[in-house]
Write a protein that holds these residues in place. Sequence first.
Motif, PDB file in Angstrom:
ATOM      1  N   GLN A 168       0.837  -1.195   0.000  1.00 14.56           N
ATOM      2  CA  GLN A 168       0.000   0.000   0.000  1.00 14.56           C
ATOM      3  C   GLN A 168       0.876   1.250   0.000  1.00 14.56           C
ATOM      4  OE1 GLN A 168      -2.636  -0.192   3.341  1.00 14.56           O
ATOM      5  NE2 GLN A 168      -3.609  -2.102   2.691  1.00 14.56           N
ATOM      6  N   ASN A 169       0.235   2.388  -0.316  1.00 13.45           N
ATOM      7  CA  ASN A 169       0.946   3.660  -0.308  1.00 13.45           C
ATOM      8  C   ASN A 169       1.392   4.004   1.108  1.00 13.45           C
ATOM      9  OD1 ASN A 169       1.848   6.305  -0.792  1.00 13.45           O
ATOM     10  ND2 ASN A 169      -0.199   7.113  -0.403  1.00 13.45           N
ATOM     11  N   HIS A 170       2.640   4.384   1.236  1.00 12.57           N
ATOM     12  CA  HIS A 170       3.172   4.754   2.545  1.00 12.57           C
ATOM     13  C   HIS A 170       3.153   6.279   2.675  1.00 12.57           C
ATOM     14  CE1 HIS A 170       4.477   0.834   4.007  1.00 12.57           C
ATOM     15  NE2 HIS A 170       4.835   0.548   2.749  1.00 12.57           N
ATOM     16  N   ARG A 171       2.392   6.765   3.609  1.00 11.11           N
ATOM     17  CA  ARG A 171       2.306   8.197   3.847  1.00 11.11           C
ATOM     18  C   ARG A 171       3.489   8.651   4.699  1.00 11.11           C
ATOM     19  NH1 ARG A 171      -3.614  10.143   5.379  1.00 11.11           N
ATOM     20  NH2 ARG A 171      -2.530  12.096   4.847  1.00 11.11           N
TER      21      ARG A 171
ATOM     22  N   ILE B  64       9.427  11.706  -9.871  1.00 10.57           N
ATOM     23  CA  ILE B  64       8.499  12.002  -8.792  1.00 10.57           C
ATOM     24  C   ILE B  64       7.554  10.817  -8.593  1.00 10.57           C
ATOM     25  CG2 ILE B  64       6.597  13.495  -8.051  1.00 10.57           C
ATOM     26  CD1 ILE B  64       7.926  15.781  -9.544  1.00 10.57           C
ATOM     27  N   ILE B  65       7.428  10.375  -7.359  1.00 11.83           N
ATOM     28  CA  ILE B  65       6.558   9.253  -7.003  1.00 11.83           C
ATOM     29  C   ILE B  65       5.424   9.790  -6.136  1.00 11.83           C
ATOM     30  CG2 ILE B  65       6.432   6.991  -5.941  1.00 11.83           C
ATOM     31  CD1 ILE B  65       8.249   7.140  -8.410  1.00 11.83           C
ATOM     32  N   GLU B  66       4.231   9.782  -6.688  1.00 12.01           N
ATOM     33  CA  GLU B  66       3.080  10.303  -5.950  1.00 12.01           C
ATOM     34  C   GLU B  66       2.711   9.391  -4.780  1.00 12.01           C
ATOM     35  OE1 GLU B  66       1.712  13.123  -6.369  1.00 12.01           O
ATOM     36  OE2 GLU B  66       2.556  13.776  -8.285  1.00 12.01           O
ATOM     37  N   ASN B  67       2.773   8.084  -5.016  1.00  6.56           N
ATOM     38  CA  ASN B  67       2.389   7.118  -3.983  1.00  6.56           C
ATOM     39  C   ASN B  67       3.488   6.070  -3.849  1.00  6.56           C
ATOM     40  OD1 ASN B  67      -0.340   8.201  -3.542  1.00  6.56           O
ATOM     41  ND2 ASN B  67      -0.733   7.463  -5.611  1.00  6.56           N
ATOM     42  N   PRO B  68       4.462   6.306  -2.971  1.00  6.14           N
ATOM     43  CA  PRO B  68       5.552   5.329  -2.809  1.00  6.14           C
ATOM     44  C   PRO B  68       5.037   4.011  -2.210  1.00  6.14           C
ATOM     45  CG  PRO B  68       5.700   7.039  -1.149  1.00  6.14           C
ATOM     46  CD  PRO B  68       4.616   7.454  -2.085  1.00  6.14           C
TER      47      PRO B  68
ATOM     48  N   ILE C  45      14.978  11.190   3.709  1.00  2.00           N
ATOM     49  CA  ILE C  45      14.839   9.910   3.017  1.00  2.00           C
ATOM     50  C   ILE C  45      13.687   9.102   3.598  1.00  2.00           C
ATOM     51  CG2 ILE C  45      17.247   9.719   2.273  1.00  2.00           C
ATOM     52  CD1 ILE C  45      17.757   7.882   4.655  1.00  2.00           C
ATOM     53  N   LEU C  46      13.039   8.389   2.698  1.00  2.00           N
ATOM     54  CA  LEU C  46      12.000   7.429   3.065  1.00  2.00           C
ATOM     55  C   LEU C  46      12.490   6.056   2.610  1.00  2.00           C
ATOM     56  CD1 LEU C  46       9.131   6.510   3.916  1.00  2.00           C
ATOM     57  CD2 LEU C  46       8.391   7.085   1.581  1.00  2.00           C
ATOM     58  N   VAL C  47      12.627   5.149   3.547  1.00  2.00           N
ATOM     59  CA  VAL C  47      13.104   3.805   3.235  1.00  2.00           C
ATOM     60  C   VAL C  47      11.940   2.835   3.393  1.00  2.00           C
ATOM     61  CG1 VAL C  47      14.718   1.964   3.830  1.00  2.00           C
ATOM     62  CG2 VAL C  47      15.443   4.359   3.990  1.00  2.00           C
ATOM     63  N   ILE C  48      11.635   2.132   2.300  1.00  2.00           N
ATOM     64  CA  ILE C  48      10.625   1.065   2.351  1.00  2.00           C
ATOM     65  C   ILE C  48      11.374  -0.265   2.276  1.00  2.00           C
ATOM     66  CG2 ILE C  48       8.577   0.050   1.298  1.00  2.00           C
ATOM     67  CD1 ILE C  48       7.887   2.759   0.143  1.00  2.00           C
ATOM     68  N   LYS C  49      11.415  -0.940   3.393  1.00  2.00           N
ATOM     69  CA  LYS C  49      12.139  -2.216   3.441  1.00  2.00           C
ATOM     70  C   LYS C  49      11.273  -3.321   2.831  1.00  2.00           C
ATOM     71  CE  LYS C  49      12.666  -2.461   7.833  1.00  2.00           C
ATOM     72  NZ  LYS C  49      13.127  -2.939   9.177  1.00  2.00           N
ATOM     73  N   PRO C  50      11.949  -4.321   2.181  1.00  2.00           N
ATOM     74  CA  PRO C  50      11.185  -5.460   1.654  1.00  2.00           C
ATOM     75  C   PRO C  50      10.496  -6.207   2.802  1.00  2.00           C
ATOM     76  CG  PRO C  50      13.402  -5.398   0.734  1.00  2.00           C
ATOM     77  CD  PRO C  50      13.380  -4.413   1.862  1.00  2.00           C
ATOM     78  N   ALA C  51       9.329  -6.721   2.527  1.00  2.00           N
ATOM     79  CA  ALA C  51       8.612  -7.521   3.519  1.00  2.00           C
ATOM     80  C   ALA C  51       9.248  -8.902   3.612  1.00  2.00           C
ATOM     81  CB  ALA C  51       7.137  -7.637   3.130  1.00  2.00           C
ATOM     82  N   LEU C  52       9.241  -9.492   4.798  1.00  2.00           N
ATOM     83  CA  LEU C  52       9.804 -10.825   4.998  1.00  2.00           C
ATOM     84  C   LEU C  52       8.822 -11.862   4.453  1.00  2.00           C
ATOM     85  CD1 LEU C  52      12.012 -12.619   6.236  1.00  2.00           C
ATOM     86  CD2 LEU C  52      10.695 -12.595   8.374  1.00  2.00           C
ATOM     87  N   ALA C  53       9.328 -12.742   3.550  1.00  2.00           N
ATOM     88  CA  ALA C  53       8.484 -13.777   2.936  1.00  2.00           C
ATOM     89  C   ALA C  53       9.006 -15.156   3.333  1.00  2.00           C
ATOM     90  CB  ALA C  53       8.472 -13.630   1.420  1.00  2.00           C
ATOM     91  N   GLN C  54       8.118 -16.102   3.626  1.00  2.00           N
ATOM     92  CA  GLN C  54       8.478 -17.497   3.950  1.00  2.00           C
ATOM     93  C   GLN C  54       7.927 -18.429   2.868  1.00  2.00           C
ATOM     94  OE1 GLN C  54       6.936 -18.276   7.853  1.00  2.00           O
ATOM     95  NE2 GLN C  54       8.571 -17.140   8.881  1.00  2.00           N
ATOM     96  N   VAL C  55       8.801 -19.323   2.351  1.00  2.64           N
ATOM     97  CA  VAL C  55       8.422 -20.270   1.301  1.00  2.64           C
ATOM     98  C   VAL C  55       8.654 -21.687   1.816  1.00  2.64           C
ATOM     99  CG1 VAL C  55       8.825 -21.061  -1.055  1.00  2.64           C
ATOM    100  CG2 VAL C  55       9.060 -18.616  -0.480  1.00  2.64           C
ATOM    101  N   SER C  56       7.661 -22.572   1.694  1.00  3.32           N
ATOM    102  CA  SER C  56       7.818 -23.971   2.111  1.00  3.32           C
ATOM    103  C   SER C  56       7.306 -24.897   1.012  1.00  3.32           C
ATOM    104  CB  SER C  56       7.049 -24.233   3.418  1.00  3.32           C
ATOM    105  OG  SER C  56       5.662 -23.995   3.222  1.00  3.32           O
TER     106      SER C  56
END
Length: 325
Positions: free
Chosen positions: A212-215, A255-259, A293-304
């Motif tokens: 989702q967009n990060h405000r 320019i990114i309106e909705n990061p 700066i705005l840092v959006i870190k990758p979400a942690l994903a689990q694969v099985s």
Amino acid sequence: LVAGVDFDTTNLKSSDFSWYQLPDGETDPVPLTGAPINAGSYLIKLNSDGVKNLQTANPNYSFKAVSGGYAYQINPAPGIATLSGQLVKTYDGTGAVKLSAGNDPVKVSVDYPGSGKNATYSLKDGDYEFVDSRGTVYLSSHAPINPGTYTIRLTAQGQSAIARLGNGSHQNIDWSAANAISGAATYTIDRAKANVSLNPSTNSQTVTFNGQNHRLDLTKFIPAINTIPGVPAPIISSAKLKETDYTVKDASGQIIENPIKAGTYDVFLNSTALHRLEGADNFSWSPATGHGILVIKPALAQVSFSGAGQKDYDGKAVDTTMVNQ
């Protein structure tokens, strides 16, 4: 006098006459010890020494009595006072300003007998006031603070003080003419220089990708404000700022309106933010510098993996496409 007989007055001297003053409203002349200097009404009469000298010069006549006198008027001299000049300062958050005579750019030049060359009147508190373009009046003790151009004019107190110049117990100087006391000066307060800036070390926000967009958290992007030494900086708070006061750009400068995507974004302050500063109009603003700066870190994903598979030997490598079936 006898017709055809000369009357000689050439031997009369100044000391042969006596001066008298005629005070206003008085009928009896007041004797003076010498010739008058101050403005007023006077009478000059021949004294006893004058009568003797006149008798000596004119032996054909006998002076039993001398009567009458010569009226003499000394009128007040006109005085002229002119307020002029321009005072300029840079906004410093105070109304501190004092006007006086001497080398000040604002002065009252005066000219009347006895004033001397290039004479000035030393202004005092209450002698002048400031008026802005809307007609608001500021007393000398509460001078204006905010940038702008103000008219400096003399108050009734100042005009009255000037009208006493040259006049002690005698009204020798006449200040009653319509243009005797005139003029005006200007007082200009220039805007102080200031700038705002963002710094990645102090203005940063870190979030985790959620699709989702990060405000922006505006409390983390309050800019630093720098003014000239001694000038209080205006106040800015996150409550007054809006997200539209910022521009977010990706690594390529787009320019990114909705990061939304994971990555590091640069956050820049727009010029609209300056209008939300308390007291912003008192400053001349340079373009905002730096960035946060705005840092959006990758979400942690689990694969099985689960399930099982098999095949008969066929001399070929196992094809992993079966895993996706």
